[in-house]
Design a protein around this motif. Structure first.
Motif, mmCIF file in Angstrom:
data_model
loop_
_atom_site.group_PDB
_atom_site.id
_atom_site.type_symbol
_atom_site.label_atom_id
_atom_site.label_comp_id
_atom_site.label_asym_id
_atom_site.label_seq_id
_atom_site.Cartn_x
_atom_site.Cartn_y
_atom_site.Cartn_z
ATOM 1 N N ILE A 295 3.509 11.111 -4.301
ATOM 2 C CA ILE A 295 3.843 9.743 -3.883
ATOM 3 C C ILE A 295 2.793 9.211 -2.919
ATOM 4 C CG2 ILE A 295 5.502 8.377 -2.555
ATOM 5 C CD1 ILE A 295 7.717 10.048 -3.869
ATOM 6 N N ALA A 296 2.385 10.022 -1.952
ATOM 7 C CA ALA A 296 1.373 9.580 -0.988
ATOM 8 C C ALA A 296 0.030 9.328 -1.659
ATOM 9 C CB ALA A 296 1.223 10.621 0.119
ATOM 10 N N THR A 297 -0.391 10.235 -2.523
ATOM 11 C CA THR A 297 -1.685 10.095 -3.186
ATOM 12 C C THR A 297 -1.704 8.882 -4.110
ATOM 13 O OG1 THR A 297 -1.980 12.484 -3.113
ATOM 14 C CG2 THR A 297 -3.375 11.267 -4.642
ATOM 15 N N CYS A 298 -0.664 8.713 -4.900
ATOM 16 C CA CYS A 298 -0.608 7.569 -5.819
ATOM 17 C C CYS A 298 -0.534 6.256 -5.053
ATOM 18 C CB CYS A 298 0.578 7.706 -6.772
ATOM 19 S SG CYS A 298 0.370 9.004 -7.996
ATOM 20 N N TRP A 299 0.193 6.227 -3.940
ATOM 21 C CA TRP A 299 0.298 4.998 -3.159
ATOM 22 C C TRP A 299 -1.054 4.609 -2.557
ATOM 23 C CZ3 TRP A 299 -0.276 3.861 2.084
ATOM 24 C CH2 TRP A 299 0.111 2.574 2.444
ATOM 25 N N VAL A 300 -1.731 5.589 -1.942
ATOM 26 C CA VAL A 300 -3.042 5.308 -1.342
ATOM 27 C C VAL A 300 -4.035 4.864 -2.415
ATOM 28 C CG1 VAL A 300 -5.027 6.382 -0.201
ATOM 29 C CG2 VAL A 300 -2.729 6.799 0.654
ATOM 30 N N THR A 301 -4.039 5.534 -3.556
ATOM 31 C CA THR A 301 -4.953 5.168 -4.636
ATOM 32 C C THR A 301 -4.644 3.773 -5.154
ATOM 33 O OG1 THR A 301 -5.093 7.492 -5.253
ATOM 34 C CG2 THR A 301 -5.883 5.894 -6.855
ATOM 35 N N ASN A 302 -3.373 3.436 -5.305
ATOM 36 C CA ASN A 302 -3.004 2.096 -5.759
ATOM 37 C C ASN A 302 -3.452 1.024 -4.771
ATOM 38 O OD1 ASN A 302 -1.887 2.570 -8.246
ATOM 39 N ND2 ASN A 302 0.197 2.766 -7.477
ATOM 40 N N VAL A 303 -3.269 1.275 -3.486
ATOM 41 C CA VAL A 303 -3.673 0.298 -2.469
ATOM 42 C C VAL A 303 -5.179 0.082 -2.499
ATOM 43 C CG1 VAL A 303 -3.859 -0.073 0.022
ATOM 44 C CG2 VAL A 303 -1.698 0.674 -0.960
ATOM 45 N N VAL A 304 -5.929 1.173 -2.569
ATOM 46 C CA VAL A 304 -7.390 1.072 -2.562
ATOM 47 C C VAL A 304 -7.891 0.338 -3.805
ATOM 48 C CG1 VAL A 304 -9.530 2.410 -2.721
ATOM 49 C CG2 VAL A 304 -7.765 3.072 -1.091
ATOM 50 N N PHE A 305 -7.439 0.744 -4.974
ATOM 51 C CA PHE A 305 -7.957 0.134 -6.191
ATOM 52 C C PHE A 305 -7.413 -1.265 -6.435
ATOM 53 C CE2 PHE A 305 -9.562 4.301 -6.911
ATOM 54 C CZ PHE A 305 -10.721 4.078 -7.641
ATOM 55 N N ALA A 306 -6.234 -1.583 -5.938
ATOM 56 C CA ALA A 306 -5.727 -2.951 -6.039
ATOM 57 C C ALA A 306 -6.575 -3.890 -5.187
ATOM 58 C CB ALA A 306 -4.270 -3.019 -5.620
ATOM 59 N N SER A 307 -7.019 -3.410 -4.032
ATOM 60 C CA SER A 307 -7.882 -4.252 -3.204
ATOM 61 C C SER A 307 -9.291 -4.354 -3.784
ATOM 62 C CB SER A 307 -7.934 -3.726 -1.776
ATOM 63 O OG SER A 307 -8.557 -2.474 -1.728
ATOM 64 N N VAL A 308 -9.770 -3.288 -4.409
ATOM 65 C CA VAL A 308 -11.109 -3.325 -5.017
ATOM 66 C C VAL A 308 -11.139 -4.267 -6.220
ATOM 67 C CG1 VAL A 308 -12.785 -1.942 -6.323
ATOM 68 C CG2 VAL A 308 -11.828 -1.050 -4.204
ATOM 69 N N PHE A 309 -10.122 -4.172 -7.083
ATOM 70 C CA PHE A 309 -10.085 -4.988 -8.289
ATOM 71 C C PHE A 309 -9.431 -6.348 -8.070
ATOM 72 C CE2 PHE A 309 -10.130 -0.722 -10.497
ATOM 73 C CZ PHE A 309 -11.447 -0.844 -10.920
ATOM 74 N N LYS A 310 -8.942 -6.616 -6.854
ATOM 75 C CA LYS A 310 -8.306 -7.888 -6.503
ATOM 76 C C LYS A 310 -7.129 -8.208 -7.417
ATOM 77 C CE LYS A 310 -11.554 -9.022 -3.472
ATOM 78 N NZ LYS A 310 -11.828 -7.838 -2.711
ATOM 79 N N VAL A 311 -6.247 -7.242 -7.595
ATOM 80 C CA VAL A 311 -5.028 -7.421 -8.389
ATOM 81 C C VAL A 311 -3.824 -7.179 -7.480
ATOM 82 C CG1 VAL A 311 -6.094 -6.778 -10.579
ATOM 83 C CG2 VAL A 311 -5.037 -5.028 -9.173
ATOM 84 N N PRO A 312 -2.659 -7.716 -7.858
ATOM 85 C CA PRO A 312 -1.470 -7.459 -7.044
ATOM 86 C C PRO A 312 -1.082 -5.983 -7.074
ATOM 87 C CG PRO A 312 -0.968 -8.944 -8.880
ATOM 88 C CD PRO A 312 -2.411 -8.613 -8.958
ATOM 89 N N LEU A 313 -0.577 -5.522 -5.964
ATOM 90 C CA LEU A 313 -0.181 -4.118 -5.841
ATOM 91 C C LEU A 313 1.133 -3.897 -6.572
ATOM 92 C CD1 LEU A 313 -0.700 -1.360 -4.507
ATOM 93 C CD2 LEU A 313 0.621 -2.178 -2.571
#
Length: 75
Positions: free
Chosen positions: A9-27
């Motif tokens: 859960i922690a790893t997937c959440w951090v990865t989602n936050v990082v890549f959502a900000s990189v790709f400029k998509v909603p989390l």
């Protein structure tokens, strides 16, 4: 199993936050939680001292989260 679930859960959440900000998509928090729970159920838990198994598990979590985020930007 609890350690694997919390790590997923922690790893997937951090990865989602990082890549959502990189790709400029909603989390999409739901997809990260679902991915984490599926991976926690698929991987068999190893001993606490088995760093190779934990590393492979974290890599799988990051890979699955990146794939989920990337497909939401393309499709």
């Amino acid at each position: 199993i609890g350690l694997y679930t919390m790590t997923a859960i922690a790893t997937c959440w951090v990865t989602n936050v990082v890549f959502a900000s990189v790709f400029k998509v909603p989390l999409g928090a739901e997809s990260g939680h679902i991915t984490a729970l599926i991976l926690a159920l698929i991987f068999s838990p190893a001993g606490l001292g088995d760093r190779g198994a934990m590393g492979a598990f974290i890599f799988a979590c990051v890979w699955a989260s990146v794939t989920t985020t990337w497909t939401s930007t393309v499709f």
